[in-house]
Write a protein that holds these residues in place. Sequence first.
Motif, mmCIF file in Angstrom:
data_model
loop_
_atom_site.group_PDB
_atom_site.id
_atom_site.type_symbol
_atom_site.label_atom_id
_atom_site.label_comp_id
_atom_site.label_asym_id
_atom_site.label_seq_id
_atom_site.Cartn_x
_atom_site.Cartn_y
_atom_site.Cartn_z
ATOM 1 N N THR A 209 -9.937 11.127 4.396
ATOM 2 C CA THR A 209 -9.422 12.407 4.903
ATOM 3 C C THR A 209 -9.012 13.339 3.761
ATOM 4 O OG1 THR A 209 -7.130 11.628 5.107
ATOM 5 C CG2 THR A 209 -8.570 11.307 7.022
ATOM 6 N N HIS A 210 -8.830 12.775 2.579
ATOM 7 C CA HIS A 210 -8.427 13.592 1.433
ATOM 8 C C HIS A 210 -9.570 13.847 0.448
ATOM 9 C CE1 HIS A 210 -4.058 13.750 2.175
ATOM 10 N NE2 HIS A 210 -4.247 12.583 2.748
ATOM 11 N N VAL B 182 -7.372 -5.366 7.018
ATOM 12 C CA VAL B 182 -6.878 -4.138 7.666
ATOM 13 C C VAL B 182 -6.395 -3.113 6.650
ATOM 14 C CG1 VAL B 182 -5.290 -3.177 9.387
ATOM 15 C CG2 VAL B 182 -6.197 -5.495 9.684
ATOM 16 N N ILE B 183 -5.553 -3.550 5.710
ATOM 17 C CA ILE B 183 -4.946 -2.591 4.774
ATOM 18 C C ILE B 183 -6.008 -1.835 3.952
ATOM 19 C CG2 ILE B 183 -3.374 -2.369 2.790
ATOM 20 C CD1 ILE B 183 -1.935 -2.795 5.493
ATOM 21 N N ALA C 98 0.825 -1.211 0.000
ATOM 22 C CA ALA C 98 0.000 0.000 0.000
ATOM 23 C C ALA C 98 0.858 1.260 0.000
ATOM 24 C CB ALA C 98 -0.938 -0.020 1.200
ATOM 25 N N SER C 99 1.982 1.205 0.708
ATOM 26 C CA SER C 99 2.832 2.406 0.737
ATOM 27 C C SER C 99 3.391 2.725 -0.644
ATOM 28 C CB SER C 99 3.958 2.257 1.760
ATOM 29 O OG SER C 99 4.722 1.115 1.487
ATOM 30 N N LYS D 282 -4.289 7.866 -5.340
ATOM 31 C CA LYS D 282 -4.839 9.202 -5.090
ATOM 32 C C LYS D 282 -4.876 10.040 -6.368
ATOM 33 C CE LYS D 282 -2.461 9.902 -1.181
ATOM 34 N NZ LYS D 282 -1.957 10.585 0.036
ATOM 35 N N ILE E 119 -7.562 0.819 6.207
ATOM 36 C CA ILE E 119 -6.687 1.989 6.409
ATOM 37 C C ILE E 119 -6.696 2.850 5.145
ATOM 38 C CG2 ILE E 119 -4.320 2.763 6.835
ATOM 39 C CD1 ILE E 119 -3.873 0.293 8.544
ATOM 40 N N LEU E 120 -6.696 2.184 3.985
ATOM 41 C CA LEU E 120 -6.761 2.927 2.725
ATOM 42 C C LEU E 120 -8.052 3.750 2.652
ATOM 43 C CD1 LEU E 120 -5.392 3.402 -0.055
ATOM 44 C CD2 LEU E 120 -6.716 1.455 -0.924
ATOM 45 N N ALA F 226 -9.853 4.855 5.111
ATOM 46 C CA ALA F 226 -9.779 5.943 6.100
ATOM 47 C C ALA F 226 -8.889 7.073 5.593
ATOM 48 C CB ALA F 226 -9.248 5.396 7.423
ATOM 49 N N HIS F 227 -7.734 6.686 5.073
ATOM 50 C CA HIS F 227 -6.786 7.684 4.556
ATOM 51 C C HIS F 227 -7.414 8.471 3.403
ATOM 52 C CE1 HIS F 227 -2.984 9.460 3.348
ATOM 53 N NE2 HIS F 227 -3.136 8.952 2.136
ATOM 54 N N LEU G 283 -10.100 1.217 14.234
ATOM 55 C CA LEU G 283 -9.909 2.285 13.245
ATOM 56 C C LEU G 283 -11.208 3.053 13.030
ATOM 57 C CD1 LEU G 283 -8.159 3.668 11.058
ATOM 58 C CD2 LEU G 283 -8.906 1.876 9.472
#
Lengths: 233, 233
Positions: free
Chosen positions: A114-115, A103-104, A53-54, A61, A107-108, A110-111, A152
Amino acid sequence: MASQRTLLVIGGCGNLGRSVISKFKSNWNIASIGLNINNESNKNIILPQNQSASQYVSEVKQQLKSFSPSYDAIICVAGGWNGGSIKDSNVFETYHKMHSVNVIPSILAAHLSTHFLRKNGLLVFTGAGGIINNPCHDMIGYGLSKVAVHSLASTMAVSKDMPEGSTVVTILPKVIDTPQNREAMPDSDFSTWAKPEQISGLLKMWAEGNNLPKTGSFAMLNVQNGSVVPEFI
Amino acid sequence: MASQRTLLVIGGCGNLGRSVISKFKSNWNIASIGLNINNESNKNIILPQNQSASQYVSEVKQQLKSFSPSYDAIICVAGGWNGGSIKDSNVFETYHKMHSVNVIPSILAAHLSTHFLRKNGLLVFTGAGGIINNPCHDMIGYGLSKVAVHSLASTMAVSKDMPEGSTVVTILPKVIDTPQNREAMPDSDFSTWAKPEQISGLLKMWAEGNNLPKTGSFAMLNVQNGSVVPEFI
């Protein structure tokens, strides 16, 4: 005519993801993130299987932004299940798989919220009804991964990084009525299982601002009289 | 002379791990799992940095078995902290690091306990006092990873895979008095911080069967009158 609402589905190729996209497509613009193309989605972002993911988050995005500057709803229905005890010699493999699929993607979601989530938008996580307040002996990887998702979700519901007025809801399915689950548990009473299209219907109601629970809600998906009825816990 | 008790420390090279080994070495045989050698330990198992747990777990078990067929106590004090919000572009890197240093060693401790802990033995996890009942906005990776540790600990306390009579306790440190923490927070009142040797003393008392809390306990480590006092929550 009012501009169409825009949906981002994470996990758009799974049983629940395909159902969500089918349900929303009549009047929403849809972007799907997944491992494959969903032909009913207006935009597909395929995650490279050989990257973490990183490595891919920045590209994801950019692609999302080119499709729409913001989204009315972000729904994460990626996920999976496997069993296995902490004692098994392959415990790290089973845990790692559950962590990757549960999980991943959360988190994606959620991230990205925020954008990209619009003011007063909806973010949905998929938790697990079966592990709330239950120890997870026989599904250690699944249990640990879903606990992280629930944590989360609780955090995002009060996050200062989320857009104003946003709502975070976590659905807690028990068994979903999928071909794979019917095959795995052929002797079950399928009428007690939630159908993907029923869950999608509930999500569409909420995403269109109807009968929306308050932020931070966790909705156990019970089946009553052939209908999926949320029980807020 | 009674045979010496045997301890396995996971994270034997960190501040807390070094302190635990120093405290126990007078009358215990000690195996340490970590990223480096601890010269006070009787046996060292160095984790290869370029392998995942699924790759090294089998070799770790062989080495443990050759040192001792079973262990009286298994104490996981591996861990770390970093900050960062879900919105940060490097969220996956920070999460991944916290997951590697907090969750994976805890799963390893749990897995090894089901194979090597003696009857009536003690398994200790290291959780986080700061994130119990608190959202973890500004330390999203740390928070999610420690929630998984707490969940694992709760599960292990009732696991049928654990040896008969075993006790699982989770310590919940707040700030530990380490050189790194003093440097990061130079204006703090250090007298309110738990010192590693105080925590080790508490662990040794428990491991030797003295004043041991019941299995499934979570012990917030408060400092009162210069002493670390567990508050069971």
